[in-house]
Design a protein around this motif. Structure first.
Motif, PDB file in Angstrom:
ATOM      1  N   ASN A 104       0.827  -1.206   0.000  1.00 57.45           N
ATOM      2  CA  ASN A 104       0.000   0.000   0.000  1.00 57.45           C
ATOM      3  C   ASN A 104       0.861   1.256   0.000  1.00 57.45           C
ATOM      4  N   LEU A 105       1.816   1.336   0.905  1.00 57.21           N
ATOM      5  CA  LEU A 105       2.654   2.537   1.013  1.00 57.21           C
ATOM      6  C   LEU A 105       3.425   2.797  -0.272  1.00 57.21           C
ATOM      7  N   LEU A 106       4.009   1.761  -0.856  1.00 57.10           N
ATOM      8  CA  LEU A 106       4.801   1.942  -2.062  1.00 57.10           C
ATOM      9  C   LEU A 106       3.941   2.378  -3.249  1.00 57.10           C
ATOM     10  N   LEU A 107       2.796   1.730  -3.430  1.00 59.72           N
ATOM     11  CA  LEU A 107       1.968   2.049  -4.590  1.00 59.72           C
ATOM     12  C   LEU A 107       1.212   3.359  -4.426  1.00 59.72           C
ATOM     13  N   VAL A 108       0.812   3.690  -3.205  1.00 66.39           N
ATOM     14  CA  VAL A 108       0.150   4.980  -3.008  1.00 66.39           C
ATOM     15  C   VAL A 108       1.101   6.117  -3.360  1.00 66.39           C
ATOM     16  N   GLY A 109       2.333   6.045  -2.875  1.00 66.07           N
ATOM     17  CA  GLY A 109       3.315   7.067  -3.212  1.00 66.07           C
ATOM     18  C   GLY A 109       3.605   7.122  -4.699  1.00 66.07           C
ATOM     19  N   PHE A 110       3.668   5.958  -5.332  1.00 64.97           N
ATOM     20  CA  PHE A 110       3.888   5.879  -6.775  1.00 64.97           C
ATOM     21  C   PHE A 110       2.716   6.524  -7.516  1.00 64.97           C
ATOM     22  N   GLY A 111       1.512   6.315  -6.998  1.00 72.24           N
ATOM     23  CA  GLY A 111       0.335   6.923  -7.610  1.00 72.24           C
ATOM     24  C   GLY A 111       0.260   8.415  -7.398  1.00 72.24           C
ATOM     25  N   GLN A 112       0.854   8.903  -6.326  1.00 70.53           N
ATOM     26  CA  GLN A 112       0.865  10.341  -6.059  1.00 70.53           C
ATOM     27  C   GLN A 112       1.887  11.074  -6.920  1.00 70.53           C
ATOM     28  N   GLN A 113       2.959  10.388  -7.294  1.00 68.20           N
ATOM     29  CA  GLN A 113       4.050  11.061  -7.993  1.00 68.20           C
ATOM     30  C   GLN A 113       4.162  10.728  -9.479  1.00 68.20           C
ATOM     31  N   ILE A 114       3.906   9.482  -9.848  1.00 63.31           N
ATOM     32  CA  ILE A 114       4.154   9.055 -11.226  1.00 63.31           C
ATOM     33  C   ILE A 114       2.895   8.539 -11.923  1.00 63.31           C
ATOM     34  N   CYS A 115       2.293   7.492 -11.376  1.00 64.86           N
ATOM     35  CA  CYS A 115       1.138   6.859 -12.024  1.00 64.86           C
ATOM     36  C   CYS A 115      -0.136   7.568 -11.594  1.00 64.86           C
ATOM     37  N   LEU A 116      -0.262   8.817 -12.016  1.00 65.52           N
ATOM     38  CA  LEU A 116      -1.348   9.687 -11.598  1.00 65.52           C
ATOM     39  C   LEU A 116      -2.689   9.206 -12.152  1.00 65.52           C
ATOM     40  N   PRO A 117      -3.786   9.530 -11.483  1.00 69.13           N
ATOM     41  CA  PRO A 117      -5.105   9.140 -11.993  1.00 69.13           C
ATOM     42  C   PRO A 117      -5.376   9.695 -13.387  1.00 69.13           C
ATOM     43  N   VAL A 118      -5.029  10.968 -13.583  1.00 68.81           N
ATOM     44  CA  VAL A 118      -5.196  11.640 -14.873  1.00 68.81           C
ATOM     45  C   VAL A 118      -3.822  12.073 -15.362  1.00 68.81           C
ATOM     46  N   ARG A 119      -3.542  11.829 -16.636  1.00 69.16           N
ATOM     47  CA  ARG A 119      -2.245  12.158 -17.225  1.00 69.16           C
ATOM     48  C   ARG A 119      -1.069  11.530 -16.468  1.00 69.16           C
ATOM     49  N   PRO A 120      -1.075  10.208 -16.364  1.00 72.18           N
ATOM     50  CA  PRO A 120       0.074   9.552 -15.711  1.00 72.18           C
ATOM     51  C   PRO A 120       1.353   9.848 -16.472  1.00 72.18           C
ATOM     52  N   ARG A 121       2.463   9.887 -15.768  1.00 72.25           N
ATOM     53  CA  ARG A 121       3.739  10.304 -16.360  1.00 72.25           C
ATOM     54  C   ARG A 121       4.480   9.095 -16.944  1.00 72.25           C
ATOM     55  N   CYS A 122       3.843   8.440 -17.890  1.00 72.57           N
ATOM     56  CA  CYS A 122       4.412   7.224 -18.485  1.00 72.57           C
ATOM     57  C   CYS A 122       5.747   7.490 -19.169  1.00 72.57           C
ATOM     58  N   ALA A 123       5.912   8.661 -19.756  1.00 77.25           N
ATOM     59  CA  ALA A 123       7.155   8.975 -20.461  1.00 77.25           C
ATOM     60  C   ALA A 123       8.349   9.024 -19.526  1.00 77.25           C
ATOM     61  N   GLU A 124       8.110   9.321 -18.236  1.00 83.91           N
ATOM     62  CA  GLU A 124       9.196   9.386 -17.272  1.00 83.91           C
ATOM     63  C   GLU A 124       9.280   8.156 -16.378  1.00 83.91           C
ATOM     64  N   CYS A 125       8.337   7.221 -16.528  1.00 86.52           N
ATOM     65  CA  CYS A 125       8.260   6.058 -15.641  1.00 86.52           C
ATOM     66  C   CYS A 125       9.279   4.993 -16.046  1.00 86.52           C
ATOM     67  N   LEU A 126      10.098   4.561 -15.108  1.00 84.14           N
ATOM     68  CA  LEU A 126      11.117   3.552 -15.380  1.00 84.14           C
ATOM     69  C   LEU A 126      10.507   2.176 -15.605  1.00 84.14           C
ATOM     70  N   ASN A 127       9.239   2.021 -15.291  1.00 78.53           N
ATOM     71  CA  ASN A 127       8.556   0.741 -15.411  1.00 78.53           C
ATOM     72  C   ASN A 127       7.758   0.621 -16.707  1.00 78.53           C
ATOM     73  N   SER A 128       7.768   1.643 -17.534  1.00 79.27           N
ATOM     74  CA  SER A 128       6.859   1.686 -18.682  1.00 79.27           C
ATOM     75  C   SER A 128       7.060   0.542 -19.662  1.00 79.27           C
ATOM     76  N   ALA A 129       8.293   0.048 -19.809  1.00 79.64           N
ATOM     77  CA  ALA A 129       8.539  -1.051 -20.750  1.00 79.64           C
ATOM     78  C   ALA A 129       7.897  -2.354 -20.305  1.00 79.64           C
ATOM     79  N   LEU A 130       7.624  -2.477 -19.009  1.00 81.82           N
ATOM     80  CA  LEU A 130       7.011  -3.691 -18.472  1.00 81.82           C
ATOM     81  C   LEU A 130       5.515  -3.535 -18.261  1.00 81.82           C
ATOM     82  N   CYS A 131       5.002  -2.351 -18.468  1.00 80.32           N
ATOM     83  CA  CYS A 131       3.613  -2.040 -18.134  1.00 80.32           C
ATOM     84  C   CYS A 131       2.751  -2.000 -19.395  1.00 80.32           C
TER      85      CYS A 131
END
Length: 230
Positions: free
Chosen positions: A178-205
């Motif tokens: 919960n703690l890890l994903l909530v923070g990730f959702g607050q900073q990178i994987c946003l509800p609207v306009r997620p920052r996929c271009a800057e996400c280090l996980n995008s190749a796996l997602c």
């Protein structure tokens, strides 16, 4: 991406809102209240409300002696604050009558309290009772898990997502999920306009591999912020 632990949840989430010097039962009660306030509310707002409540005296008996008007002033502007005044007051009545001003010791009993759902109950057990009963799945965890394809299918509710995650995720990492994903959702994987271009996980997602999602949006930050904000 979460190594810095610098998301709002890291410094103002449920684990950071309580009086660390309080008795165990008061500490657990404050965990419950912080989670009740956090629904549909940003961590910054919840933390501010908890600070005011603690200064006022955040115990079951003191809240019962506090008028609805004053309680509302203390927790405003958390989301649905008027309803939460009622939930907190009714919860305090139950805790005093049935649990000697402590919180219930099981997920099933916690879920029977007004305004409390499975996510809050599992986090209460983990943070308050130090017992791991399940993954706390909120909207961030629900959204990100589906974007990553971790649920096997698009689950419709956070509770469906919890069941899907627990079916394969090692229990030893349930507590930090919960703690890890909530923070990730607050900073990178946003509800609207997620920052996929800057996400280090995008190749796996699956969501991030979509070229349309990898294109920087107008007004998006150019890179992931570091701890000092650069």
């Amino acid at each position: 991406m979460r190594a810095q632990r610098d998301a709002p949840v890291d410094s103002m989430g449920a684990e950071k809102c309580m009086d660390q010097d309080a008795s165990p039962e008061v500490h657990r009660f404050q965990v419950l209240v912080s989670l009740m306030l956090s629904s549909q509310t940003k961590d910054q707002v919840t933390h501010a409300a908890m600070t005011k409540l603690r200064s006022h005296g955040l115990t079951v008996e003191n809240i019962l002696d506090t008028s609805d008007e004053v309680l509302g002033q203390l927790i405003y502007p958390v989301g649905f604050w008027k309803k939460k005044v009622g939930y907190i007051k009714k919860t305090c009545e139950i805790l005093k009558k049935s649990y000697d001003c402590d919180i219930p010791p099981s997920v099933q009993e916690i879920c029977k309290l007004p305004g409390v759902g499975p996510k809050m109950a599992h986090l209460c057990m983990d943070i308050g009772w130090r017992k791991l009963t399940g993954i706390g799945v909120d909207t961030h965890v629900h959204r990100i898990s589906n974007r990553l394809g971790w649920t096997g299918r698009n689950t419709k509710t956070p509770e469906e997502t919890r069941v899907a995650l627990e079916s394969w995720m090692p229990e030893k990492i349930w507590s930090e999920t919960n703690l890890l994903l909530v923070g990730f959702g607050q900073q990178i994987c946003l509800p609207v306009r997620p920052r996929c271009a800057e996400c280090l996980n995008s190749a796996l997602c699956p969501y991030g591999r979509n070229p349309a999602n990898r294109s920087p949006k107008k007004g998006s930050p150019s890179k992931i912020p570091t701890k000092n904000g650069s």
